[in-house]
Structure formats: C-alpha cells, structure tokens
Scaffold this motif. Structure first.
Motif, PDB file in Angstrom:
ATOM      1  N   SER A  87       9.159   9.860  -7.251  1.00  0.00           N
ATOM      2  CA  SER A  87       9.857   9.053  -6.256  1.00  0.00           C
ATOM      3  C   SER A  87       8.850   8.641  -5.190  1.00  0.00           C
ATOM      4  N   VAL A  88       9.061   7.444  -4.616  1.00  0.00           N
ATOM      5  CA  VAL A  88       8.162   6.885  -3.606  1.00  0.00           C
ATOM      6  C   VAL A  88       9.022   6.368  -2.458  1.00  0.00           C
ATOM      7  N   GLY A  89       8.553   6.599  -1.220  1.00  0.00           N
ATOM      8  CA  GLY A  89       9.318   6.115  -0.080  1.00  0.00           C
ATOM      9  C   GLY A  89       8.452   5.631   1.061  1.00  0.00           C
ATOM     10  N   GLY A  90       9.000   4.698   1.815  1.00  0.00           N
ATOM     11  CA  GLY A  90       8.391   4.216   3.055  1.00  0.00           C
ATOM     12  C   GLY A  90       9.411   4.360   4.172  1.00  0.00           C
ATOM     13  N   PHE A  91       8.966   4.861   5.321  1.00  0.00           N
ATOM     14  CA  PHE A  91       9.856   5.173   6.436  1.00  0.00           C
ATOM     15  C   PHE A  91       9.245   4.609   7.709  1.00  0.00           C
ATOM     16  N   ALA A  92      10.065   3.886   8.494  1.00  0.00           N
ATOM     17  CA  ALA A  92       9.521   3.129   9.619  1.00  0.00           C
ATOM     18  C   ALA A  92      10.192   3.484  10.945  1.00  0.00           C
ATOM     19  N   ARG A  93       9.390   3.340  12.000  1.00  0.00           N
ATOM     20  CA  ARG A  93       9.864   3.459  13.376  1.00  0.00           C
ATOM     21  C   ARG A  93       9.370   2.233  14.130  1.00  0.00           C
ATOM     22  N   SER A  94      10.152   1.809  15.108  1.00  0.00           N
ATOM     23  CA  SER A  94       9.763   0.665  15.920  1.00  0.00           C
ATOM     24  C   SER A  94       9.074   1.069  17.210  1.00  0.00           C
ATOM     25  N   ASP A  95       9.295   2.302  17.654  1.00  0.00           N
ATOM     26  CA  ASP A  95       8.884   2.713  18.994  1.00  0.00           C
ATOM     27  C   ASP A  95       7.606   3.534  19.057  1.00  0.00           C
ATOM     28  N   ARG A  96       7.358   4.364  18.067  1.00  0.00           N
ATOM     29  CA  ARG A  96       6.218   5.280  18.101  1.00  0.00           C
ATOM     30  C   ARG A  96       5.979   5.829  16.701  1.00  0.00           C
ATOM     31  N   ASP A  97       4.851   6.492  16.549  1.00  0.00           N
ATOM     32  CA  ASP A  97       4.551   7.099  15.260  1.00  0.00           C
ATOM     33  C   ASP A  97       5.421   8.340  15.055  1.00  0.00           C
ATOM     34  N   ALA A 104      -0.847   3.818   9.281  1.00  0.00           N
ATOM     35  CA  ALA A 104      -2.117   3.429   9.920  1.00  0.00           C
ATOM     36  C   ALA A 104      -3.326   3.893   9.100  1.00  0.00           C
ATOM     37  N   GLU A 105      -3.145   4.874   8.243  1.00  0.00           N
ATOM     38  CA  GLU A 105      -4.235   5.403   7.425  1.00  0.00           C
ATOM     39  C   GLU A 105      -4.347   4.707   6.065  1.00  0.00           C
ATOM     40  N   LEU A 106      -3.387   3.846   5.729  1.00  0.00           N
ATOM     41  CA  LEU A 106      -3.398   3.158   4.442  1.00  0.00           C
ATOM     42  C   LEU A 106      -4.293   1.927   4.496  1.00  0.00           C
ATOM     43  N   ASP A 107      -4.807   1.562   3.353  1.00  0.00           N
ATOM     44  CA  ASP A 107      -5.633   0.360   3.239  1.00  0.00           C
ATOM     45  C   ASP A 107      -4.713  -0.855   3.118  1.00  0.00           C
ATOM     46  N   ASP A 108      -4.572  -1.586   4.221  1.00  0.00           N
ATOM     47  CA  ASP A 108      -3.737  -2.787   4.254  1.00  0.00           C
ATOM     48  C   ASP A 108      -4.606  -3.923   4.781  1.00  0.00           C
ATOM     49  N   PRO A 109      -4.965  -4.880   3.928  1.00  0.00           N
ATOM     50  CA  PRO A 109      -5.858  -5.959   4.372  1.00  0.00           C
ATOM     51  C   PRO A 109      -5.189  -6.840   5.426  1.00  0.00           C
ATOM     52  N   PRO A 158       0.810  -1.220   0.000  1.00  0.00           N
ATOM     53  CA  PRO A 158       0.000   0.000   0.000  1.00  0.00           C
ATOM     54  C   PRO A 158       0.848   1.277   0.000  1.00  0.00           C
ATOM     55  N   ILE A 159       2.091   1.193   0.443  1.00  0.00           N
ATOM     56  CA  ILE A 159       2.990   2.354   0.396  1.00  0.00           C
ATOM     57  C   ILE A 159       3.258   2.717  -1.059  1.00  0.00           C
ATOM     58  N   VAL A 160       3.594   1.718  -1.849  1.00  0.00           N
ATOM     59  CA  VAL A 160       3.887   1.935  -3.266  1.00  0.00           C
ATOM     60  C   VAL A 160       2.640   2.426  -3.990  1.00  0.00           C
ATOM     61  N   ARG A 161       1.518   1.769  -3.737  1.00  0.00           N
ATOM     62  CA  ARG A 161       0.255   2.153  -4.385  1.00  0.00           C
ATOM     63  C   ARG A 161      -0.089   3.614  -4.072  1.00  0.00           C
ATOM     64  N   TRP A 162       0.016   3.990  -2.790  1.00  0.00           N
ATOM     65  CA  TRP A 162      -0.308   5.357  -2.396  1.00  0.00           C
ATOM     66  C   TRP A 162       0.692   6.342  -3.006  1.00  0.00           C
ATOM     67  N   GLY A 163       1.976   5.986  -2.962  1.00  0.00           N
ATOM     68  CA  GLY A 163       3.017   6.890  -3.471  1.00  0.00           C
ATOM     69  C   GLY A 163       2.918   7.173  -4.950  1.00  0.00           C
ATOM     70  N   PHE A 164       2.419   6.204  -5.722  1.00  0.00           N
ATOM     71  CA  PHE A 164       2.232   6.433  -7.157  1.00  0.00           C
ATOM     72  C   PHE A 164       1.035   7.327  -7.446  1.00  0.00           C
ATOM     73  N   ALA A 165       0.059   7.308  -6.572  1.00  0.00           N
ATOM     74  CA  ALA A 165      -1.190   8.033  -6.829  1.00  0.00           C
ATOM     75  C   ALA A 165      -1.257   9.398  -6.141  1.00  0.00           C
ATOM     76  N   ASN A 166      -0.326   9.678  -5.220  1.00  0.00           N
ATOM     77  CA  ASN A 166      -0.428  10.882  -4.402  1.00  0.00           C
ATOM     78  C   ASN A 166       0.909  11.578  -4.250  1.00  0.00           C
ATOM     79  N   GLU A 167       0.825  12.812  -3.775  1.00  0.00           N
ATOM     80  CA  GLU A 167       2.010  13.565  -3.376  1.00  0.00           C
ATOM     81  C   GLU A 167       1.837  13.944  -1.915  1.00  0.00           C
ATOM     82  N   GLY A 168       2.952  14.029  -1.207  1.00  0.00           N
ATOM     83  CA  GLY A 168       2.910  14.348   0.210  1.00  0.00           C
ATOM     84  C   GLY A 168       3.168  13.102   1.030  1.00  0.00           C
ATOM     85  N   TRP A 169       2.640  13.082   2.260  1.00  0.00           N
ATOM     86  CA  TRP A 169       2.869  11.931   3.130  1.00  0.00           C
ATOM     87  C   TRP A 169       1.585  11.521   3.834  1.00  0.00           C
ATOM     88  N   ILE A 170       1.583  10.267   4.284  1.00  0.00           N
ATOM     89  CA  ILE A 170       0.448   9.706   5.007  1.00  0.00           C
ATOM     90  C   ILE A 170       0.999   8.669   5.983  1.00  0.00           C
TER      91      ILE A 170
END
Length: 161
Positions: free
Chosen positions: A104-114, A71-76, A56-68
């Motif tokens: 360009s598309v990116g995904g960025f992760a944290r283990s501790d908090r949002d 938790a707000e992405l559609d992930d079954p 869903p990161i890739v799908r959103w990144g291709f269709a949108n600009e900015g960030w999300i």
C-alpha cells in the motif's frame, strides 16, 4: 469492518488537514481500495494529466517502507509536489507499506505546517491498520461492499468504483 475503516479514515483526516490519498493492496497497477480526501479540483487535475506516472510519492512508496517528508523527495521544478502546493498541500509525508504480501502507498498533506515525527508515526499506524483491515478484500460480502461505496471508498479490485 466498515466501522474500523471509518475510525482510521477519521483519524487520518484529523492529522492531514489538506487531505490524503491511499492506494491499498496494489495489484497489476491498481489498488483494491482507494481512499482520497484531497480537494476535488486537485484529484481531477491529477487524473486528467496522468500525474501518477510522475508522482514522487508513488515512486518512493513502491520502492520503500516507512515514511518520508515530501521536502526530502526528488520533485523536479514544476513537478507534482510543486503543483500540489497551489491546492493547499504545502507539507506532507509519503508512506510505503508492505505486509502480508501486499503493498500500500499513501500521501498525506497539511496546509499549515510539516508533520511532527509523532504525527507521522500516528499516520503510519493508521495506514497500517487500514492495510490490515482491507487485506481481506476478497472476502467482503456484497453488503459490506455497498457500505464502502456509500462511504465513497473505492473498492476497485474486481468491481467498478
């Protein structure tokens, strides 16, 4: 160029304690540059199972600009983001960026908090900087290409990683 890239990658690493992946200048379904700092076992699983097709990161990144936030992405159930949690990627943001006729598309992760909104903005600024720096990919010298490979940054447009 490499010093600028190193600076932005370090900045992103400080903000994304569980890693990140950025595909810069995606053309014909492959990026010119690929920056990945996620855990190797996750990268291997993601690649082996072809999860990019369901991400869903890739799908959103291709269709949108900015960030999300992830938790707000559609992930079954059983989806990519749910699987990523087992690899300490519990919180994250997705970014889509279009500038200079290139995406360009990116995904960025944290283990501790949002991510806070300010941190997400800082990630977006660093990704914008990487996008602009690497937009000149077609004009890099063989020496710079060798430096990027030494930094484990995949320059994949027109060359093997």
């Amino acid at each position: 160029m490499t010093a600028d890239i190193e600076r932005e990658v370090a900045r992103l690493g400080e903000l994304s304690n569980a890693g990140f992946a950025i595909a810069c200048h995606i053309r014909f379904n492959r990026p010119d540059f690929l920056f990945q700092t996620y855990r190797r076992d996750w990268i291997d699983r993601y690649s082996d199972e072809g999860l990019v097709m369901h991400d869903p990161i890739v799908r959103w990144g291709f269709a949108n600009e900015g960030w999300i936030r992830w938790a707000e992405l559609d992930d079954p159930p059983g989806g990519v983001l749910e699987r990523a949690r087992a690899y300490d990627m519990k919180h994250g943001i997705a970014l889509g960026h279009l500038w200079g006729g290139s995406r360009s598309v990116g995904g960025f992760a944290r283990s501790d908090r949002d991510f806070t909104d300010a941190e997400a903005g800082a990630v977006a600024n660093a990704m914008d900087a990487l996008h602009r720096i690497t937009l000149q990919a077609g004009r890099i010298s063989p020496a710079v290409h060798a430096e990027l490979r030494a930094m484990s940054i995949g320059y994949v447009h027109g060359a093997s990683v």
